[in-house]
Design a protein around this motif. Sequence first.
Motif, PDB file in Angstrom:
ATOM      1  N   GLU A  46      -1.828  -5.511  -0.748  1.00 48.53           N
ATOM      2  CA  GLU A  46      -0.719  -6.157   0.055  1.00 48.53           C
ATOM      3  C   GLU A  46      -0.254  -6.177   0.792  1.00 48.53           C
ATOM      4  OE1 GLU A  46       2.121  -6.455  -2.268  1.00 48.53           O
ATOM      5  OE2 GLU A  46       1.297  -6.195  -4.271  1.00 48.53           O
ATOM      6  N   ARG A  47      -1.649  -5.552   1.949  1.00 50.02           N
ATOM      7  CA  ARG A  47      -1.488  -6.316   3.267  1.00 50.02           C
ATOM      8  C   ARG A  47      -1.971  -7.454   3.234  1.00 50.02           C
ATOM      9  NH1 ARG A  47      -4.146  -5.642   7.608  1.00 50.02           N
ATOM     10  NH2 ARG A  47      -6.327  -5.492   6.403  1.00 50.02           N
ATOM     11  N   ILE A  48      -3.333  -7.384   2.910  1.00 53.09           N
ATOM     12  CA  ILE A  48      -3.745  -8.789   2.663  1.00 53.09           C
ATOM     13  C   ILE A  48      -3.067  -9.966   2.480  1.00 53.09           C
ATOM     14  CG2 ILE A  48      -5.703  -7.659   3.488  1.00 53.09           C
ATOM     15  CD1 ILE A  48      -6.534  -8.875   1.195  1.00 53.09           C
ATOM     16  N   LYS A  49      -2.872  -9.938   1.683  1.00 53.42           N
ATOM     17  CA  LYS A  49      -2.127 -11.151   0.686  1.00 53.42           C
ATOM     18  C   LYS A  49      -1.323 -13.016   1.386  1.00 53.42           C
ATOM     19  CE  LYS A  49       1.650  -9.187  -2.650  1.00 53.42           C
ATOM     20  NZ  LYS A  49       1.556  -9.019  -3.795  1.00 53.42           N
ATOM     21  N   SER A  50      -0.822 -11.259   2.656  1.00 54.12           N
ATOM     22  CA  SER A  50      -0.382 -12.515   3.125  1.00 54.12           C
ATOM     23  C   SER A  50      -0.869 -13.088   4.476  1.00 54.12           C
ATOM     24  CB  SER A  50       1.418 -11.817   4.042  1.00 54.12           C
ATOM     25  OG  SER A  50       0.404 -10.463   4.660  1.00 54.12           O
ATOM     26  N   LYS A  51      -2.266 -12.358   4.824  1.00 57.53           N
ATOM     27  CA  LYS A  51      -3.288 -12.768   5.926  1.00 57.53           C
ATOM     28  C   LYS A  51      -3.513 -13.980   5.478  1.00 57.53           C
ATOM     29  CE  LYS A  51      -2.490  -9.032   8.532  1.00 57.53           C
ATOM     30  NZ  LYS A  51      -3.210  -9.393   9.428  1.00 57.53           N
ATOM     31  N   VAL A  52      -4.101 -13.896   4.350  1.00 59.57           N
ATOM     32  CA  VAL A  52      -5.229 -15.161   3.100  1.00 59.57           C
ATOM     33  C   VAL A  52      -4.415 -16.967   3.234  1.00 59.57           C
ATOM     34  CG1 VAL A  52      -6.095 -16.302   0.878  1.00 59.57           C
ATOM     35  CG2 VAL A  52      -6.021 -13.717   1.291  1.00 59.57           C
ATOM     36  N   LYS A  53      -4.892 -17.889   3.848  1.00 60.45           N
ATOM     37  CA  LYS A  53      -4.282 -19.180   4.122  1.00 60.45           C
ATOM     38  C   LYS A  53      -4.937 -20.033   3.420  1.00 60.45           C
ATOM     39  CE  LYS A  53      -3.411 -22.462   7.190  1.00 60.45           C
ATOM     40  NZ  LYS A  53      -3.860 -23.110   8.642  1.00 60.45           N
ATOM     41  N   ALA A  54      -4.311 -20.660   1.927  1.00 61.05           N
ATOM     42  CA  ALA A  54      -5.443 -21.135   1.249  1.00 61.05           C
ATOM     43  C   ALA A  54      -4.698 -23.037   1.643  1.00 61.05           C
ATOM     44  CB  ALA A  54      -4.897 -20.787   0.218  1.00 61.05           C
TER      45      ALA A  54
END
Length: 180
Positions: A46-54
């Motif tokens: 939940e924490r990292i999914k907003s930090k992934v840029k694709a």
Amino acid sequence: EAAKGFDHVHVIDSTHISCGQGLIVLHAAKLANDGAALQEILKEIERIKSKVKASYLLPNTRIFYQKGFTNKITARICDAFKLHPVLGSFRNKITVLGVRAGKLEKVWRRFIRRHLRNNSRIDSRVVFVVHAGCTVKQQELILEEINRNKKFNQVIFTQASSASVCNAGLGSIGFAIYNK
């Protein structure tokens, strides 16, 4: 619903597709291998999914138009001027972020450069590249451009699934990184 029947299966909405989702799965697998508890893994995802840029670069709009993601006029303009659409995941939807003009291999280079331009905000541990039918030479070109712009500990190339190829077309690439 099907996962409710199994204690060890949990369904998570990563809000990403393809390479963005792959990056999240890799992180979850690493946490599991390191012995993290299930609740800790779920919280970290939940924490990292907003930090992934694709982002994704398509060779043309033909398939994009056939699937109803764009209108006929836009598709014809892009085809006439040899424009390549750039897509991104935004709020669980695929969105056109822009278009790039030129020969596909030059467009790939500019696409990668633009994706890596905020060098200091990018986590250098891993970059995830998914491609649809790229030759070894084309993959080497992509890797060369990545290394020219940012050094990563690990560059992961994977071939797109047949469903992704049907939705994006041969010559499509996806590119995912973590932002700090």
